[in-house]
Structures are given as structure tokens and as C-alpha cells.
Design a protein around this motif. Structure first.
Motif, short mmCIF file in Angstrom:
data_model
loop_
_atom_site.label_atom_id
_atom_site.label_comp_id
_atom_site.label_asym_id
_atom_site.label_seq_id
_atom_site.Cartn_x
_atom_site.Cartn_y
_atom_site.Cartn_z
N ASN C 34 0.88 -1.37 -0.34
CA ASN C 34 -0.30 0.39 -0.03
C ASN C 34 1.31 0.95 -0.23
N ARG C 35 0.19 2.78 -0.26
CA ARG C 35 1.08 4.01 -0.10
C ARG C 35 1.97 4.33 1.34
N ASN C 36 1.99 2.98 1.86
CA ASN C 36 3.19 3.39 3.23
C ASN C 36 4.09 1.92 2.87
N PHE C 37 3.79 1.06 2.90
CA PHE C 37 4.49 -0.54 2.71
C PHE C 37 5.47 -0.75 1.16
N GLY C 38 4.92 0.22 0.44
CA GLY C 38 5.10 -0.51 -1.10
C GLY C 38 6.92 -0.86 -0.94
N GLY C 39 7.84 -0.81 -0.51
CA GLY C 39 8.99 -1.60 -0.29
C GLY C 39 8.82 -3.29 -0.08
N LEU C 42 8.66 -4.14 -3.43
CA LEU C 42 9.08 -4.29 -4.45
C LEU C 42 10.24 -5.51 -3.26
N MET C 43 10.92 -6.00 -3.10
CA MET C 43 11.29 -6.88 -2.58
C MET C 43 10.89 -7.81 -2.52
N SER C 63 1.22 4.45 -6.03
CA SER C 63 1.97 4.99 -5.62
C SER C 63 3.69 4.37 -5.82
N ASN C 64 3.42 3.26 -6.28
CA ASN C 64 4.37 2.93 -6.16
C ASN C 64 4.72 2.46 -8.04
N GLN C 65 4.70 2.92 -8.59
CA GLN C 65 5.03 2.19 -10.29
C GLN C 65 6.32 2.72 -9.87
N SER C 67 8.91 3.65 -8.24
CA SER C 67 10.12 2.84 -7.61
C SER C 67 10.22 1.91 -7.68
#
Lengths: 277, 277, 277, 277
Positions: C34-39, C42-43, C63-65, C67
């Protein structure tokens, strides 16, 4: 015309004094990067940071904020659309680099004229890329300041009125004297015209012939002039370093990317560091 | 059918002449990357830059601007929604690569038809991925130009009408002759059909079997054809290089990522550089 | 309870057959961030790509697109807010990984229930992180599918009702049998409960005790189950590999970052590759 | 005044116990990074992660979300404009680092006062950069907590009222005693004032004199105090480590970038790890 040698490195890139701080190494403010050409100002900014400038601020289109910090958290960001913030930042800096990816539209012209009006005599102003084209096209009044132009041959034609085939040292010298500026005419063998001397860079490799090289050099000149004196020597050392790194990398690479040159600056500069000034 | 050998490398990747500049190595414009498939055009663009193209512009969805420059500041950005800017950029380029991550929706179709109408006979047009599917589905009129198609077998089926099981060299040759194009049929052993010859690539590794490999190859073909002649040889060299790098990396990697192939291009190309043309 | 050894590596990570393509190595769709936990997503996505999955799609907050593609152009992006696109992507995939950075709010619950309704018996569904918490809290109906849960001990308490102090192999086994799932109970010595066997991972280092390790493991399990059979063995091999890489890196690092484990997968897997299956 | 030696490393950076998990190594919440200075909080956050903090959350301007995760997926993101979320995150953390890139405007002041009101006695609060300036300017009430200030000499002048030329150990000690805080006065030879002791850091190199070094140190202090006790020793070890890494890198680099120091933490800390506490 004097041919540069690696003596320019040790006589310019001096061992840093132990008791120094980031202010010692200068503030560099880079201005450019519209929505299309954001990469140009990113490369220039990286070059200034990796060259060792004390503090680097990048004034660019708002759409470039994220990519700037993803690559280079060391640089501060400012929105190029904010006229008064740009003025304040320019007033508080030692060196301004304007042009990489700036574009030539009306907005770019406004930014450039704002900067030209704001710069003061003790500041250094590096005018690169599309900023040169704008100065030439609109015959913009240049400020009293330490001016450095970094045109490639076509930009130099626009600025000096000398067509490329006639860009001889003698003709160039006359135009430079009218400009009251240091001029770096970029080509296969780049020439540097200072107030009193003309230098030629003997280095350079066709592996460098790729977009972004000029942006990187402009940023390096910003970083070098912020740290090293005399300024003319700093410009020569930046030009020489740029090509010397490219030649080293080209030993094992068919093409050398501009961002690789920036990344290699800390190592190269240490290897060619002179004794303390 | 001629099997490619590493002679294709030294006879194509020539030592660069000393007196050259970025214009010497061509302008490549890559078009693709919708909101879902932005990574595809990023990988293709990186391949063009690392292969040594002089100037690279990436026309893609606006949402991909930041990630493009975070990875690859050397590429210029343009918004794929801007029809007239796209036309102007296509008119001013040497090579167009269209397709990586373009998608197959109505917007993609409009972009493609715009490009097909704009390309002129002296230009090279590399048609990849979903652009091939669109050409086949809508029977789009192809321009007079140096056309290169890079289908995988299913895309080739769509374009040629030949089902995969029947894609023999003879059948493929007849379809290629009707297309007036160079065709790279990608498979375990990729085949290259030029106007006069058919080549087979003996290299390739299952470590390459991962998404994005085709996008990277398309970008490499863009970068190679912008620099090297004759064009058919440039295509063969790009295909061979792509697999040769993958095989080298696969000595120590279970899977080879497309972006690793792009990053290794400068080293590989230097190691296999021929004498000056 | 069987203690895993490095035999799990060579018996699972098989030499790839020469005549294979990206479809051979499976489609993995990862859902979370989500917006807070995008990382987190990704990992997880990087782990799936570097493990060798054929095609990877990441469904995450819009919002993570940027990164995602800045780090991993190999992954395709989809907007988690698009319900029907999510359904279509889940229907067309081999493995779904849901949970990393998903969060536990109403929107996350809707995404999860949508996925649970869409998954079919031949598909593999890896349920991780906050998705486990949601399944437990709302007693969500689980689909007929190859289910894999990857709880840490507190999440396992929520899902099984067994408090941490009472999570013995016997108690865990009974809960697992009710779930009809493979369960990876993550702790200092991770245990893996398959339908017929229980395994314990003897490896692991306190250098791994940092946020994102679980996300990376979930993505690796996605990548391994997409490629390797039998599935239970693939899960065991992923768990063992995750810790084995961490132990190697911890020889010279005080802390091991999750993204370093993903980046090391191609090398490690090649070094422990078995003969062709 | 005691001069730090490398004994501070082995006595602080202890071998991790085998049976530990991410909670063992603490939660660090970093707050800063407005639209201009996003890079500062990115560098501080990276330092906390690479130092080995168990869980790291970055509360920053929404415009920095993408660049944060592009560089550091291990960190969680929160929007600094969300007051209640900030409160909740601060309440649930072990260490707060506030200041890097925070700025000094009204919004920054609101964030800081919100945090100062929320912190509780068992928590550690590292106050850096513009947060120090705000505390001094508005005479903000400080919470009962483990307070650590990390001013450079000008910020220390603002906070203590002692002009730089008069910042002697005796004068500083009196000001520190009034603050009930540990104070790190950063300069060429950084001094650390704890409740009972004064230390001087003998290391440091002019290669470090570049923007972002202080942000990186603040993040390292966050990461060290989250893991190591006693807290004063953790602060000393962070300061010493920061300079020791810089000196090592400066052997081969003319300038050392802050992000390079963070990246080198895992290796350096392993090399100087003491026996288990």
C-alpha cells in the motif's frame, strides 16, 4: 596555444587542509532540466557532487524531484518554477551552472534572464547548452561576474558569429575578448580560452561521443571552480580530468557513459592529488 | 542458412574513428511503455544507450518519466500522449524502435499509425512486441523504410500467418519477401531473414528465458543499426552479442537479467571490437 | 521432523533444459504494497525475478509504480485499485503471492477476498504477512488451490489459535492438517509443514533480523514454486536458500539486507544447481 | 576529556545472539525531508537500515515516497502531513530521529512540537539539523526522554547561546548540564558530551566535508542507539564509526559521499564486532 598535461591535475587538485568544512568547498547551484531533459541536469549535478563541491542544489522542473533524489540524495532540490526561491538560491551560492537540459522555450528564457539579473561580480556563472543558444538568440545582457561558457562548436557559432569552419584560434580569441569570459570550445580536441591564455586538451576518445557528456563536464566545471583557484586553472583541470577518465574507462569499454565519469571522479582525483596549496 | 560466428562481431563493431562526435553514432528514438509495461521501454532504452548510440530519446507514458531518469539519465524523455512532438522526434531521428511495452489498446494503435505515417525511406524502423501484434491485427500499411521486425514465434505467426509448427526456413522466407523487411524470428535458435540471406544464431542459454529479454534485444538492434553498416550485419551482430553476453553471464548465474546484458555491452563490445572500418 | 541439508538445493534447482522459454519458468503475480509499505512488495518482486521466474507482475498501489521500475524494470506493474484487471491477471498466472505490505485495512480486505474468490485449483497461492492476519481475523474462506502460508510466530498464533509458547510440532501439525496447506512457520529455526512431512531449516543468522526478510522469502517461494517441482520441495529449497545466502553474506557483514539476498540469488542458485531433471 | 579509540567499537558492536529477531534490534522512526531536502532524510534512513536497526520508518513529505523506496525498499514510508499517523508511529517506536531536511517553516515547527509532545521517557529522541534551530528559536519545551542533540557549531551556538569562538569544553559542559541531554558537537574534531563524561573523536578527514554527512551521522546514531547499550557508548561508537569509515574510503577517494558511508556500515561493523554482550 598551450597543450595541457597532467601537471594541471596536481597543481589544481590540492590535498585538502585538515581543518576544513563543507563551506570550504563551495556552494554550487545547477539550473536546468525541463520535463524532457531532466537527465541532463541530473548528470551535471552528480558531476558537481562527485567532484567534491561542498553543497549542491539542483533547480529543475518539479517532475524531476524524485529521480534526482533516487540517484543523488546529496543534492538539494528546488522547483524551477519558483522565481523568488531561485533568486534567493542564486544569491546565496558561489557558483551557478545554468543550461543542462534547460530547453529554449519561453519559460527557459525567463529563468535565464532572472539568473543573469541576479548574479553578482564575485560569483562564477557557467553557461552551458541551451542557455548559450538563448544568450546568442536574444543577445542577452551578461552580468559582471566570472563567466564561463562551455559551447560545442555549433553553439559557439551561434554565440560568436564565427561559422565552424572558421573557428580558428585567432578568430576565437577576438570573440572571447569581446565576451569577457572564459570559453571552453568543445570538440574532438577541446580548446579553452581564458582572459590571457589559450589551452588545448590533448586527450579525448570517441568512446565519449554520447549524449550527456557535455552536461557532465559542465557540472564538473561547477565543482572544480567551487573548490580550486585560480579559476582558469580549475576549468582546465576539469576539462582534462573529464577526458582522462574517459580514456581510462575506454581501455575496457566501447562506449563510456557520462554517469560513469562522474562516479569515477573521487578515485581519479585522489590519484592525481597534489600537495596542499 | 548461414550460422553466425564471432566473426560477425569484429566485422561489425569497428574501432571508432578519433574525429567523431555523438552525431556520428546516430539518434535512436524508442517508443513504448504504457502505464503497465514501463519497464519494457526502460530496458530497451538502456540497451540502446549502453550499445553506444549517440543520442537516445524515449517516448513513453508520462508516468514512466521518473523511473526512466532514475535508471538512465542519458536518455531524453517525451510524453507519448503528445502526438505532434512524437512526429517531430520521429522525423529527426535515424532509427525508431517501437513496441516494447506499447500495449495493444486504442491509444497504442494511434501511436503506431502516427509513427508508420511519419517514417521516411532513409530511416530504420524496428517493430517489436505489441507493435507487431497491432500491425498484424489491423493489417497496417507499412512505410517505405528500412524495416526490421523482431517477433517471437507467436508474433511471427500473427504477422506471417504461418503457424509455429510450420515456420520452416522456406515458409518464412516467402513471408519475409512479401514484407520487404529484415525479420528476426526469436526462439531457442533465433533466425534472421534479410533481403538476400538467412542466418541462424547458434548461441543462447535457458538462463535467458525471462521477461524483458526481447525488449533488450530490440533496443540493442536500435543501437547497433544506428552505428554500424551494412544494416543487415548490424542486426546479426546485435542478435549474436545479446546471446553471447547471456552465455558468459550464465557461467556463474542461474538466471541472467535483461538489465545485466545491457550493462555488460560496453565491456563486451570493446573485447570484440574490429579494426577501423 | 527432518532437518534440511544442502541436498535440497541440487535436487530442486535443476539445470534448465536447452529448449525452454520464459513460459517454462512460470508466471508469478505479487500483490501488496500500500502507500506505506511499498518497499515490501518491491523486495518480494525482486526476489521472484532474481530467483528466475519467467514473468513477474506486481499489483500494488499506484504510488509505487515509479520506484518499482526504478529498481526492477523486469516486473510489470498493475494498479491494485483496478479490481477487474487484478482478477484477469490472477486468472492468467501460475503463482500468486499476496500479502507483503498489503496492510490490513478495508481496501486490503477487498483485494484479498477478490483474489481468494478468483484463484483456481491448479494455481499456487502464497499467503504472507498482513494477508495472513486478515484471513485469521475475518475467518476468510480459502480456495481450493495449492496453498502456502508463510507466517511468523505471531501470525501463526492468529491463524492457528496456538499461542507462541505452545507452537510445538505436534500442535502445529494438527492445525496445518485442518488448513490443507503448506505452512512455513518462520522463527530462529524455521519449520515447514507440508501435507505429509515436517522439515526444519538448520540455517539462519541474527544478521538477517531486519525488516523485509519475510517479504523477500515470500517472493522467493513464489519464484521457486513457479519453476520447480514437487512444490513442497520448492518451498523447502527457497527457505534453505534464503538462509544459506544470508549466512554467506554474514561472514563479512554485521547485518544482511533483504535486497542483497535477492541480488545474490542468480550466483547462489548456479553454484548449487543439480543435473537436469 | 577522553579521546575515543577503536575499543569503543568492540565494546559496543557486539556479536548478535543467535536467538534474536528484528524486534531485538529496535524500531527507528526518522522524521524530516520536506520538498526541498528529501535527500537528507533518505541518507539518514539508509544509515539507520545499514547500521542494523530492526525496523525503520521514514516520515517525510509525500513527494519523497518514490525516491525513498527506489533507494531503500527496507524502509517504511509515512506522510509527514498526517498528524495522527505520526503520533501513532512515534508512540510505537524505540528511537526517533528528527531534523534531517525538516526545514524551519511553520509546517516543520508543527511536526516538531507534535513529536516533542508525544515522546515518552523510555524513548530515545535524536534532534538534528533544522530541528535544533527550531528548538532554539522557539525555546521549545523538551520532553522527558533520552535526548541526543547533534548540532554543528553554529547550531550549537543557537541552542546553547555560546558563540563558536567560546565553545570550550567547560562552557559546553555547563550548557549540556542544563539541557539534560547527550550533545554531539560536530566539527573538525567532534566532541560528545554525555551526562557524566566528555569524549573527543580523534578521527575525521576533509574528504568528508560535503553535504549530507550530518544527516548520515544522525541516522547512524538512531541505528546504534536502537541496538546497543549503554546509550552514551552507542553514540560514541556511531561518531567514531562514521569517521573511521570516511578515513578508510579517503585512502582512495578525494571526496567521500555520505551514501557511501552508509553502504559500508555492514562490512565495517562486522570487521569491528566484539564478543557477545
Amino acid at each position: 596555444m598551450e597543450t595541457l598535461t597532467d601537471k594541471i591535475l596536481t597543481s589544481t587538485i590540492r590535498q585538502r587542509p585538515a581543518d576544513s568544512y563543507k563551506g570550504t568547498y563551495g556552494r554550487v547551484t545547477l539550473i536546468g532540466g525541463n520535463r524532457n531533459f531532466g537527465g541532463a541536469i541530473l548528470m551535471a549535478s552528480a558531476a558537481a557532487v562527485y567532484a567534491g563541491a561542498g553543497l549542491v542544489t539542483t533547480i529543475t522542473d518539479a517532475s524531476n524531484q524524485g529521480s534526482l533524489h533516487a540517484r543523488l540524495p546529496e543534492a538539494m532540490f528546488a522547483d524551477i518554477a519558483d522565481v523568488s526561491q531561485t533568486q534567493a538560491l542564486v544569491q546565496g551560492t558561489d557558483v551557478v551552472v545554468i543550461g543542462p537540459g534547460l530547453g529554449t522555450d519561453e519559460a527557459a528564457l525567463q529563468v535565464l534572464t532572472n539568473v543573469l539579473r541576479t548574479v553578482t561580480p564575485n560569483q562564477t556563472l557557467v553557461i552551458d547548452g541551451s542557455a548559450i543558444t538563448l544568450v546568442a538568440k536574444y543577445q542577452l545582457a551578461l552580468p559582471q561576474a566570472h563567466l564561463i561558457f562551455t559551447p560545442h562548436q555549433m553553439e559557439w557559432q551561434r554565440l560568436s558569429g564565427i561559422v565552424i569552419a572558421e573557428q580558428t584560434p585567432t578568430a576565437n580569441r577576438q570573440a572571447v575578448d569581446r565576451l569577457h569570459a572564459t570559453v571552453v570550445v568543445k570538440s574532438h580536441r577541446t580548446e579553452i580560452y581564458t582572459a590571457t591564455q589559450t589551452y588545448v586538451n590533448p586527450l579525448g576518445t570517441p568512446a565519449q561521443a554520447t549524449g550527456g557528456m557535455g552536461d557532465t563536464l559542465a557540472g564538473m566545471i561547477g565543482g572544480f571552480t567551487a573548490q580550486f583557484t585560480p579559476q582558469e586553472q580549475a576549468v582546465c583541470a576539469a576539462v582534462y580530468t573529464h577526458s582522462a577518465i574517459a580514456e581510462e574507462l575506454a581501455q575496457t569499454q566501447y562506449v563510456v557513459l557520462p554517469s560513469q565519469i562522474a562516479a569515477d571522479l573521487p578515485r581519479f582525483m585522489k590519484a592525481h592529488e597534489g600537495t596542499q596549496a
